[in-house]
Design an enzyme around this catalytic site. Structure first.
Site, mmCIF file in Angstrom:
data_model
loop_
_atom_site.group_PDB
_atom_site.id
_atom_site.type_symbol
_atom_site.label_atom_id
_atom_site.label_comp_id
_atom_site.label_asym_id
_atom_site.label_seq_id
_atom_site.Cartn_x
_atom_site.Cartn_y
_atom_site.Cartn_z
ATOM 1 N N CYS A 1 -7.369 -1.694 4.445
ATOM 2 C CA CYS A 1 -6.999 -0.317 4.086
ATOM 3 C C CYS A 1 -7.635 0.144 2.784
ATOM 4 C CB CYS A 1 -5.488 -0.116 4.023
ATOM 5 S SG CYS A 1 -5.098 1.616 3.669
ATOM 6 N N SER B 1 1.060 4.152 1.846
ATOM 7 C CA SER B 1 1.703 4.732 3.030
ATOM 8 C C SER B 1 3.003 4.012 3.366
ATOM 9 C CB SER B 1 0.787 4.674 4.247
ATOM 10 O OG SER B 1 -0.376 5.372 3.981
ATOM 11 N N HIS C 1 0.253 -2.521 6.705
ATOM 12 C CA HIS C 1 -0.918 -2.179 7.521
ATOM 13 C C HIS C 1 -2.211 -2.706 6.917
ATOM 14 C CE1 HIS C 1 -0.509 0.906 4.488
ATOM 15 N NE2 HIS C 1 -1.813 1.074 4.585
ATOM 16 N N HIS D 1 5.519 5.445 1.166
ATOM 17 C CA HIS D 1 5.910 6.797 1.596
ATOM 18 C C HIS D 1 7.016 6.726 2.651
ATOM 19 C CE1 HIS D 1 3.045 8.687 -0.885
ATOM 20 N NE2 HIS D 1 1.997 8.663 -0.095
ATOM 21 N N CYS E 1 0.822 -1.204 0.000
ATOM 22 C CA CYS E 1 0.000 0.000 0.000
ATOM 23 C C CYS E 1 0.865 1.268 0.000
ATOM 24 C CB CYS E 1 -0.916 -0.067 1.228
ATOM 25 S SG CYS E 1 -2.301 1.026 1.139
HETATM 26 N N1 COD Z 1 -3.862 14.697 -11.614
HETATM 27 C C1 COD Z 1 -4.542 13.565 -11.926
HETATM 28 N N2 COD Z 1 -4.128 12.339 -11.567
HETATM 29 C C2 COD Z 1 -2.948 12.245 -10.923
HETATM 30 C C3 COD Z 1 -2.174 13.381 -10.578
HETATM 31 C C4 COD Z 1 -2.674 14.647 -10.961
HETATM 32 N N3 COD Z 1 -2.013 15.771 -10.687
HETATM 33 N N4 COD Z 1 -1.075 12.977 -9.915
HETATM 34 C C5 COD Z 1 -1.153 11.638 -9.842
HETATM 35 N N5 COD Z 1 -2.275 11.191 -10.440
HETATM 36 C C6 COD Z 1 -2.776 9.819 -10.540
HETATM 37 C C7 COD Z 1 -1.735 8.778 -10.811
HETATM 38 O O1 COD Z 1 -1.532 8.589 -12.195
HETATM 39 C C8 COD Z 1 -2.365 7.525 -10.167
HETATM 40 O O2 COD Z 1 -3.125 6.796 -11.071
HETATM 41 C C9 COD Z 1 -3.283 8.081 -9.087
HETATM 42 O O3 COD Z 1 -3.316 9.491 -9.265
HETATM 43 C C10 COD Z 1 -2.789 7.805 -7.661
HETATM 44 O O4 COD Z 1 -2.799 6.467 -7.451
HETATM 45 P P1 COD Z 1 -1.834 5.697 -6.425
HETATM 46 O O5 COD Z 1 -1.713 4.300 -6.918
HETATM 47 O O6 COD Z 1 -0.633 6.496 -6.212
HETATM 48 O O7 COD Z 1 -2.633 5.785 -5.098
HETATM 49 P P2 COD Z 1 -3.621 4.908 -4.223
HETATM 50 O O8 COD Z 1 -4.975 4.899 -4.830
HETATM 51 O O9 COD Z 1 -3.039 3.587 -3.908
HETATM 52 O O10 COD Z 1 -3.618 5.798 -2.916
HETATM 53 C C11 COD Z 1 -4.032 7.110 -2.977
HETATM 54 C C12 COD Z 1 -4.017 7.797 -1.587
HETATM 55 C C13 COD Z 1 -4.441 9.213 -1.836
HETATM 56 C C14 COD Z 1 -5.020 7.150 -0.652
HETATM 57 C C15 COD Z 1 -2.639 7.699 -0.899
HETATM 58 O O11 COD Z 1 -1.658 8.056 -1.743
HETATM 59 C C16 COD Z 1 -2.575 8.570 0.352
HETATM 60 O O12 COD Z 1 -2.503 9.784 0.299
HETATM 61 N N6 COD Z 1 -2.599 7.927 1.516
HETATM 62 C C17 COD Z 1 -2.591 8.571 2.776
HETATM 63 C C18 COD Z 1 -3.960 8.773 3.278
HETATM 64 C C19 COD Z 1 -4.608 7.518 3.744
HETATM 65 O O13 COD Z 1 -5.802 7.421 3.900
HETATM 66 N N7 COD Z 1 -3.843 6.486 3.994
HETATM 67 C C20 COD Z 1 -4.338 5.253 4.433
HETATM 68 C C21 COD Z 1 -3.224 4.278 4.451
HETATM 69 S S1 COD Z 1 -2.584 4.022 2.831
HETATM 70 ZN ZN ZN Z 2 -2.924 1.771 3.074
#
Ligand code: COD
Ligand code: ZN
Ligand code: ZN
Length: 376
Positions: free
Chosen positions: A176, A49, A69, A52, A47
């Protein structure tokens, strides 16, 4: 179990510091103390986080640490005072615990228990110690869970018993990614039938928002992503249209306003980018739009916007773990999954043995995977 009360030696992926691959090590896991539970992890997801921390973006986390997690497993043994769990029970660890007593836990509208370790990152159990050691060093815990190990120990407020028939290699996502996105739509936004939604970011969490919007009966679900390769999966899971901001020479909120008679009913930011948060807010209808922030922005980032945007009636809100009260709601989500109220198997694009964990992170970083599930 024969191991109860004893130290268990097992395999774990230790994160010795940022910007280096996780290292598969033999660790020792001490038995659970009072109000703690030792769990045999069966499946765990890769995942954001966790990544990160590996990349150094979550610099407050203490090292060395065992990350992970999002998981499901089986209770191995319980400490004194644990009455609602027994060895053999299927469980999901909870990165947002639920103590049931704090101001948030007693408020039906909040799910962020005071006993959480998100943002503080003490990296310890509630008694301020860890049960993990490796090469003579104590290893930190991560957000109340630490699942990149064959065995972990968690506080009993950070684990939920789930249905005995639950397939652990699937329902681990309820720990998650799935719940975070799905709950943002059904709990936080409370999407209404017939409404119009825009989802910014089509990773595993954004796709889970789409699943939630669809279950709630939205009539239009517009996916927004800079990577058009994400569109096929989004449409498969319920998006009615997808747009790429790169294909337009004007701001994306203007495009969305034109598409939706002045703006969407619900906008979701599922990236963690403050610029996109403002775009999402601007894309929502001026008089009745609601915007939900799901992404975590970098710790120094701030969001600025013309207050007129919200003066006219837009609502801006957010939630961690989709607003679910973890210990109460995770068992219900698992039952709803077994009853086929929703489906999320399509989010699992890769399965790998635990030893290939670094490959799992590579797949996430280069955008190839939605979710990789690791099995022991
Ligand atoms: N505009 C449009 N799309 C974008 C941009 C942009 N400027 N930047 C990136 N993207 C796209 C990417 O191409 C990608 O497809 C998508 O956004 C992001 O996907 P991932 O794979 O990075 O993210 P996820 O879905 O696995 O996770 C997204 C979160 C926002 C939940 C995560 O990154 C986060 O912030 N986690 C912390 C908050 C939380 O609730 N955490 C719980 C534990 S993970
Ligand atoms: Zn997570
Ligand atoms: Zn609490």
């Amino acid at each position: 179990m024969a191991t109860a009360g004893k130290v268990i030696k097992c395999k774990a992926a230790v994160c010795w510091g940022p910007k280096q691959p996780l290292s598969i090590e033999e660790i020792e896991v001490a038995p659970p103390k009072a109000h703690e539970v030792r769990i045999k992890i069966v499946a765990t997801g890769v995942c954001r986080s966790d990544d990160h921390v590996i990349s150094g973006a979550l610099s407050e986390v203490k090292f060395p640490v065992i990350l992970g997690h999002e998981a499901a497993g089986i209770v191995e043994s319980v400490g004194e005072g644990v009455t609602n769990l027994k060895p053999g029970d299927k469980v999901i660890p909870l990165f947002v615990p639920q103590c049931g007593k704090c101001r948030c836990c007693v408020n039906p509208h909040s799910n962020l228990c005071y006993k959480n370790d998100i943002g503080k990152y003490n990296g310890l159990l509630l008694d301020n110690t860890s049960r993990f050691t490796c090469k003579g060093k104590s290893i930190h815990n991560f957000i109340s869970t630490s699942t990149f190990t064959e065995y972990t120990v968690v506080d009993d407020i950070a684990v939920a018993k789930i249905h005995k028939d639950a397939p652990l290699d699937k329902v681990c996502l309820i720990g998650c990614g799935f719940s975070t996105g799905y709950g943002s739509a059904v709990n936080t936004a409370k999407v209404k039938p017939g409404s119009t939604c825009a989802v910014f970011g089509l990773g595993g969490v954004g796709l889970s928002v789409i699943i939630g919007c669809k279950v709630a009966g939205a009539s239009r679900i517009i996916g927004v992503d800079l990577n058009s390769d994400k569109f096929a999966k989004a449409k498969e899971l319920g998006a009615t249209e997808c747009i790429n901001p790169k294909d337009f020479n004007r701001p994306i909120h203007e495009v969305l306003a034109e598409m939706t008679d002045d703006g969407v009913d619900y906008a979701f930011e599922v990236i963690g980018n403050t610029g996109v948060m403002t775009s999402a807010l601007s894309s929502s209808h001026f008089g009745c739009g609601k915007t939900v922030i799901v992404g975590l922005a970098p710790s120094s980032a701030t969001m600025t916007f013309d207050p007129l945007l919200i003066l006219t009636g837009r609502v801006l809100t957010g939630a961690v773990f989709g607003g679910w009260k973890s210990k109460d709601d995770v068992p219900k989500l698992v039952s709803d999954y077994l009853d086929k109220k929703f489906e999320f198997d399509g989010l699992i694009t890769h399965k790998l043995p635990f030893e290939k964990i670094n490959e799992g992170f590579e797949l996430l970083r280069n955008g190839e995977s939605i979710r990789t599930v690791l099995s022991f």
